[in-house]
Design an enzyme around this catalytic site. Structure first.
Site, PDB file in Angstrom:
ATOM      1  N   LYS A 176      34.470  22.201  28.188  1.00 52.47           N
ATOM      2  CA  LYS A 176      35.417  21.125  27.918  1.00 52.47           C
ATOM      3  C   LYS A 176      34.687  19.815  28.185  1.00 52.47           C
ATOM      4  O   LYS A 176      34.471  19.433  29.332  1.00 52.47           O
ATOM      5  CB  LYS A 176      36.656  21.207  28.811  1.00 52.47           C
ATOM      6  CG  LYS A 176      37.752  20.252  28.325  1.00 52.47           C
ATOM      7  CD  LYS A 176      38.703  19.801  29.402  1.00 52.47           C
ATOM      8  CE  LYS A 176      38.223  18.631  30.200  1.00 52.47           C
ATOM      9  NZ  LYS A 176      38.035  17.364  29.468  1.00 52.47           N
ATOM     10  N   PRO A 177      34.283  19.109  27.125  1.00 51.82           N
ATOM     11  CA  PRO A 177      33.637  17.812  27.353  1.00 51.82           C
ATOM     12  C   PRO A 177      34.686  16.785  27.751  1.00 51.82           C
ATOM     13  O   PRO A 177      35.890  17.045  27.627  1.00 51.82           O
ATOM     14  CB  PRO A 177      33.048  17.476  25.976  1.00 51.82           C
ATOM     15  CG  PRO A 177      33.870  18.231  24.995  1.00 51.82           C
ATOM     16  CD  PRO A 177      34.442  19.431  25.703  1.00 51.82           C
ATOM     17  N   SER A 178      34.236  15.615  28.167  1.00 49.47           N
ATOM     18  CA  SER A 178      35.198  14.541  28.431  1.00 49.47           C
ATOM     19  C   SER A 178      35.971  14.254  27.155  1.00 49.47           C
ATOM     20  O   SER A 178      35.388  14.165  26.065  1.00 49.47           O
ATOM     21  CB  SER A 178      34.481  13.276  28.897  1.00 49.47           C
ATOM     22  OG  SER A 178      35.397  12.191  28.862  1.00 49.47           O
ATOM     23  N   SER A 230      33.172  13.462  38.794  1.00 52.69           N
ATOM     24  CA  SER A 230      33.376  12.737  40.049  1.00 52.69           C
ATOM     25  C   SER A 230      33.577  13.703  41.223  1.00 52.69           C
ATOM     26  O   SER A 230      34.002  14.848  41.047  1.00 52.69           O
ATOM     27  CB  SER A 230      34.594  11.825  39.914  1.00 52.69           C
ATOM     28  OG  SER A 230      35.736  12.618  39.654  1.00 52.69           O
ATOM     29  N   GLU A 251      28.107  19.229  40.161  1.00 53.65           N
ATOM     30  CA  GLU A 251      27.197  18.068  40.097  1.00 53.65           C
ATOM     31  C   GLU A 251      28.080  16.836  40.147  1.00 53.65           C
ATOM     32  O   GLU A 251      28.771  16.526  39.165  1.00 53.65           O
ATOM     33  CB  GLU A 251      26.393  18.087  38.782  1.00 53.65           C
ATOM     34  CG  GLU A 251      25.474  19.267  38.613  1.00 53.65           C
ATOM     35  CD  GLU A 251      24.260  19.214  39.523  1.00 53.65           C
ATOM     36  OE1 GLU A 251      24.027  18.176  40.170  1.00 53.65           O
ATOM     37  OE2 GLU A 251      23.555  20.222  39.603  1.00 53.65           O
ATOM     38  N   CYS A 285      24.680   8.787  37.377  1.00 50.47           N
ATOM     39  CA  CYS A 285      24.933   9.263  38.741  1.00 50.47           C
ATOM     40  C   CYS A 285      23.743   9.042  39.664  1.00 50.47           C
ATOM     41  O   CYS A 285      23.897   9.023  40.878  1.00 50.47           O
ATOM     42  CB  CYS A 285      25.323  10.738  38.703  1.00 50.47           C
ATOM     43  SG  CYS A 285      24.177  11.713  37.731  1.00 50.47           S
ATOM     44  N   GLU A 382      31.167   4.701  44.932  1.00 53.73           N
ATOM     45  CA  GLU A 382      30.499   4.706  43.626  1.00 53.73           C
ATOM     46  C   GLU A 382      31.169   3.674  42.712  1.00 53.73           C
ATOM     47  O   GLU A 382      32.376   3.741  42.480  1.00 53.73           O
ATOM     48  CB  GLU A 382      30.611   6.115  43.016  1.00 53.73           C
ATOM     49  CG  GLU A 382      29.638   6.336  41.889  1.00 53.73           C
ATOM     50  CD  GLU A 382      29.715   7.748  41.308  1.00 53.73           C
ATOM     51  OE1 GLU A 382      30.798   8.354  41.296  1.00 53.73           O
ATOM     52  OE2 GLU A 382      28.664   8.237  40.840  1.00 53.73           O
TER      53      GLU A 382
HETATM   54  P1  NAD Z   1      35.682  12.750  36.017  1.00 53.20           P
HETATM   55  O1  NAD Z   1      35.559  13.565  37.250  1.00 53.20           O
HETATM   56  O2  NAD Z   1      36.834  11.828  35.907  1.00 53.20           O
HETATM   57  O3  NAD Z   1      35.785  13.690  34.731  1.00 53.20           O
HETATM   58  C1  NAD Z   1      34.790  14.653  34.462  1.00 53.20           C
HETATM   59  C2  NAD Z   1      35.400  15.751  33.617  1.00 53.20           C
HETATM   60  O4  NAD Z   1      36.403  16.396  34.389  1.00 53.20           O
HETATM   61  C3  NAD Z   1      36.080  15.282  32.328  1.00 53.20           C
HETATM   62  O5  NAD Z   1      35.814  16.215  31.308  1.00 53.20           O
HETATM   63  C4  NAD Z   1      37.547  15.283  32.707  1.00 53.20           C
HETATM   64  O6  NAD Z   1      38.414  15.481  31.611  1.00 53.20           O
HETATM   65  C5  NAD Z   1      37.600  16.482  33.645  1.00 53.20           C
HETATM   66  N1  NAD Z   1      38.730  16.483  34.575  1.00 53.20           N
HETATM   67  C6  NAD Z   1      39.386  15.418  35.093  1.00 53.20           C
HETATM   68  N2  NAD Z   1      40.378  15.839  35.910  1.00 53.20           N
HETATM   69  C7  NAD Z   1      40.334  17.187  35.911  1.00 53.20           C
HETATM   70  C8  NAD Z   1      41.096  18.197  36.555  1.00 53.20           C
HETATM   71  N3  NAD Z   1      42.120  17.904  37.368  1.00 53.20           N
HETATM   72  N4  NAD Z   1      40.772  19.493  36.350  1.00 53.20           N
HETATM   73  C9  NAD Z   1      39.739  19.830  35.536  1.00 53.20           C
HETATM   74  N5  NAD Z   1      38.987  18.913  34.881  1.00 53.20           N
HETATM   75  C10 NAD Z   1      39.279  17.607  35.069  1.00 53.20           C
HETATM   76  O7  NAD Z   1      34.293  12.014  35.832  1.00 53.20           O
HETATM   77  P2  NAD Z   1      33.872  11.007  34.688  1.00 53.20           P
HETATM   78  O8  NAD Z   1      34.570   9.707  34.964  1.00 53.20           O
HETATM   79  O9  NAD Z   1      34.008  11.649  33.362  1.00 53.20           O
HETATM   80  O10 NAD Z   1      32.294  10.874  34.953  1.00 53.20           O
HETATM   81  C11 NAD Z   1      31.783  10.030  35.918  1.00 53.20           C
HETATM   82  C12 NAD Z   1      31.455  10.792  37.178  1.00 53.20           C
HETATM   83  O11 NAD Z   1      30.556  11.859  36.883  1.00 53.20           O
HETATM   84  C13 NAD Z   1      30.750   9.943  38.203  1.00 53.20           C
HETATM   85  O12 NAD Z   1      31.283  10.216  39.480  1.00 53.20           O
HETATM   86  C14 NAD Z   1      29.310  10.414  38.124  1.00 53.20           C
HETATM   87  O13 NAD Z   1      28.549  10.195  39.284  1.00 53.20           O
HETATM   88  C15 NAD Z   1      29.483  11.856  37.824  1.00 53.20           C
HETATM   89  N6  NAD Z   1      28.267  12.431  37.223  1.00 53.20           N
HETATM   90  C16 NAD Z   1      27.492  13.248  37.997  1.00 53.20           C
HETATM   91  C17 NAD Z   1      26.321  13.788  37.467  1.00 53.20           C
HETATM   92  C18 NAD Z   1      25.444  14.708  38.284  1.00 53.20           C
HETATM   93  O14 NAD Z   1      24.571  15.343  37.704  1.00 53.20           O
HETATM   94  N7  NAD Z   1      25.651  14.819  39.585  1.00 53.20           N
HETATM   95  C19 NAD Z   1      25.953  13.497  36.151  1.00 53.20           C
HETATM   96  C20 NAD Z   1      26.775  12.662  35.398  1.00 53.20           C
HETATM   97  C21 NAD Z   1      27.948  12.134  35.948  1.00 53.20           C
END
Ligand code: NAD
Length: 494
Positions: A176-178, A230, A251, A285, A382
Site C-alpha cells: 500500500k503506497p502513500s 512516521s 523504518e 528521513c 522531526e
Molecule cells: P506516515 O506514517 O504518515 O504514512 C506512511 C504510510 O503509512 C502511508 O502509506 C500512510 O497511508 C500509511 N498509514 C497512515 N496511517 C496508517 C495506519 N493507521 N495504519 C496503517 N497505515 C497507515 O508517513 P509519511 O508522512 O507518509 O512519510 C514521512 C515519514 O516517513 C517521516 O517520518 C519519515 O522520516 C519517514 N520515512 C522513514 C524512512 C526510513 O527509511 N526510516 C524513509 C522514508 C520516510
C-alpha cells in the site's frame, strides 16, 4: 493523475478501479488539480492478498537463479520507462526533475539488479557435524505474503526497498503506497508483470492508511508487516501486528545530526550541510537537521550555509535549473511554518529562509536556525522540511552527547580530518548509518535502518534477507545405533 485510465489498483496482474471513494489530487508545485485517484475497497484488498497467497507456492519454489532472471528482465523493462517514471515522480511529489532523473530512478534500477544478484547468494552458517554423528544445515525459506506500507517522500524507491528483498527471497507481496503518491509504485508493479513476473507476486492497493493500511496489517493471510513512515504510525502498526503475532519491520523517522569538529574543512562541511538538509526539500528521513559545530568554526560555518541556502533556486520542479521543488502538500507546509514560527517565538534566530516564497505551490525556503535550545521542539522533533538548526559545542564528549540527544537514531555525519576521532565518533553515535565527511549517500550493497525510535530491521543489502526469510535448522542423523548415546540422559540403554 493519469497513471492509468484503468484504475489505481494493480491486483493479480491487472489494473482495476478500486471500489472505495474517489479522491481529487492536487499537484503540490502548482496548487492545481491533477485528476483523481480511486481508492481500494476492503474487497479489493482481500482480492490482492488472496492473489499473493495463490502466487506464493509457485514463486517460492522457483530456483534463486530463475527469480534472478525475472528480476534482470524486470530491470530492463522498468529501465525503458525511466523518463516516464522520473516525470511522474516529479509531478506527484513536487521534487525536482534532477532528483527524479539522477537519484530516484537510477537508484531503483540499481536496487533491482542488486537483488537479482543477491537472490542467488543467500548466506548462513556452514553445514557441519556439530553434534557428532549428525550433520546440521541451514535452510533459508520464504515466509509467505508480506504486507508493506510506504510513504510519499521517495515513492518509487520506497516501493523498491520494500518489494525487492521480499520477492527476491521468494515471498509475494501486497504494497500500500502513500495515497498521495501511488503512481510510480503502480508502474513498478505493471512493469514487473510485463517482464514476466507472475500475476499475484506483486500487488498494489491504494487507499488511506486508517482503513486499507490497517486492514492490510490485520489481514490473517499476511504473515509480516513491513513499514516505512512516521514513528507514530509505525508504533501503531507494531501494536496491531502484535494482535496476531506478526513479524514487523519498521523504518521510521529521523533527526540526523551533522557534527563539525574543529579540524574540519568548513567549506566541505557547509556544502554537505546544505545538500544534506535540502535534499528532496528536506523530506528525507536521513536529512541533516541538527548541525553541531565547534565553537571556533561556528560563525564561518553558519555564514557560509546561510549564503548557500539563500542562493538556491526554488520553482518549477520540471525545470532542470531548479534546485529545490515544492513540499508534498500545503498542509505539510503549514506544519513546517508553524514549527519554525514557534522556534522564533521561543527566541531562536532565523539566519536564512524561514518563509515561503511569494509564488504559487507548496514551497518553503531553505532555512537555517541558530540559538535554539537543545530541548526545544525544533531540535528534538522531526520537521521533515528544509530546516537546519546549528548549535555550537566545545568538547568531543559534548558533541557526541548532543548528537545522541533525541529519540531518533537513523543517520548521522561527522566532519573531521582526524582518523582516530572519526573512528571514535563512528562507534559512539547511536544511528544505523554514520557518514564521515559526507552526508546522504546510500548504496544498494549497504544496509539502511534505524536505532531507537527510528525503528529496526534493514532495507537494501544482503541484511534485508534477515527480515524476509525464515531460518530453519535441519539435522540429519548418520548414527546407525537404534538407541543413540544422548538418549541415555532420558532413559538408560535397555
Ligand atoms: P506516515 O506514517 O504518515 O504514512 C506512511 C504510510 O503509512 C502511508 O502509506 C500512510 O497511508 C500509511 N498509514 C497512515 N496511517 C496508517 C495506519 N493507521 N495504519 C496503517 N497505515 C497507515 O508517513 P509519511 O508522512 O507518509 O512519510 C514521512 C515519514 O516517513 C517521516 O517520518 C519519515 O522520516 C519517514 N520515512 C522513514 C524512512 C526510513 O527509511 N526510516 C524513509 C522514508 C520516510
Amino acid at each position: 493523475m493519469s497513471t492509468t485510465t484503468h484504475g489505481h489498483q494493480f491486483i493479480n496482474g491487472s489494473y482495476r478501479v478500486g471500489g472505495g471513494k474517489t479522491v481529487e489530487r492536487i499537484n503540490p508545485a502548482t496548487g492545481e488539480s491533477d485528476g483523481s485517484i480511486d481508492y481500494a475497497s476492503l474487497a479489493d484488498l482481500n482480492d490482492a492478498v488472496n492473489a499473493a497467497a495463490a502466487a506464493f507456492p509457485g514463486w517460492s519454489k522457483l530456483t534463486p537463479g530463475a527469480r534472478s532472471d525475472h528480476l534482470l528482465n524486470f530491470a530492463r523493462e522498468l529501465g525503458a520507462r525511466s523518463r516516464e517514471l522520473a516525470e511522474l515522480e516529479t509531478r506527484q511529489c513536487g521534487k525536482t526533475i534532477r532528483m527524479s532523473t539522477e537519484f530516484d530512478v537510477p537508484g531503483t534500477l540499481d536496487n533491482i539488479t542488486f537483488f537479482a544478484g543477491a537472490a542467488r547468494h543467500l548466506t548462513g552458517l556452514a553445514a557441519g557435524d556439530y553434534a557428532g554423528n549428525s550433520t546440521s544445515m541451514i535452510r533459508r525459506e520464504a515466509i509467505g505474503v508480506i504486507g508493506s506500507i510506504s510513504p510519499w517522500n521517495y515513492p518509487l524507491q520506497m516501493a523498491a526497498w520494500k518489494i525487492l528483498p521480499a520477492i527476491a527471497a521468494g515471498n509475494t507481496i501486497v504494497l500500500k503506497p502513500s495515497e498521495l503518491t501511488p503512481g510510480t509504485s503502480l508502474i513498478f508493479a505493471e512493469a514487473a508483470h510485463a517482464a514476466g513476473i507472475p500475476a499475484g507476486v506483486i500487488n498494489i492497493v491504494v487507499g488511506a492508511g486508517a482503513d486499507i493500511g490497517e486492514a492490510l496489517v490485520r489481514h490473517p493471510l499476511v504473515v509480516m508487516s513491513s513499514f516505512t513512515g512516521s514513528t507514530a504510525v509505525g508504533r501503531h502498526i507494531m501494536a496491531m501486528a502484535a494482535e496476531t503475532g506478526k513479524r514487523v519491520h519498521l523504518e521510521l523517522g529521523g533527526k540526523a545530526p551533522l557534527v563539525v569538529f574543529k579540524d574540519a574543512d568548513v567549506e566541505a562541511a557547509a556544502h554537505g550541510a546544505v545538500a544534506g538538509s535540502t535534499i528532496n526539500a528536506g523530506q528525507d528521513c536521513t536529512a541533516a537537521t541538527r548541525a553541531y559545530v565547534h565553537v571556533s568554526l561556528f560563525d564561518a560555518f553558519t555564514t557560509r550555509v546561510a549564503e548557500l541556502m539563500d542562493s538556491m533556486i526554488l520553482g518549477d520542479p520540471t525545470d532542470p535549473n531548479t534546485d529545490m521543488g515544492s513540499l508534498i502538500s500545503y498542509p505539510h507546509r503549514e506544519k513546517i511554518t508553524a514549527m519554525v514560527d514557534r522556534a522564533r517565538a521561543a527566541g531562536a534566530t532565523v539566519l536564512a529562509g524561514g518563509r515561503a516564497p511569494d509564488h504559487p505551490g507548496a514551497f518553503y525556503r531553505p532555512t537555517l536556525i541558530t540559538s535554539a535550545a537543545q530541548d526545544s521542539e525544533i531540535v528534538q522533533a522531526e520537521v521533515f522540511g528544509p530546516v537546519l538548526v546549528a548549535l555550537p559545542f566545545e568538547t568531543e564528549d559534548e558533541a557526541i552527547t548532543l548528537a545522541n540527544d533525541t529519540p531518533f537514531g537513523l543517520a548521522a555525519s561527522a566532519w573531521t580530518r582526524d582518523v582516530n576521532l572519526a573512528m571514535r565518533v563512528a562507534a559512539e553515535i547511536q544511528a544505523g548509518c554514520v557518514w564521515i565527511n559526507e552526508h546522504i549517500p546510500i548504496v544498494s550493497e549497504m544496509p539502511h535502518g534505524g536505532y531507537k525510535a527510528s525503528g529496526f530491521g534493514k532495507d537494501m543489502s544482503a541484511y534485508s534477507f534477515e527480515e524476509y526469510t525464515n531460518i530453519k535448522h535441519v539435522l540429519i542423523s548418520h548414527d546407525t545405533d537404534a538407541h543413540k548415546q544422548w538418549q541415555n540422559t532420558v532413559f538408560r540403554q535397555r
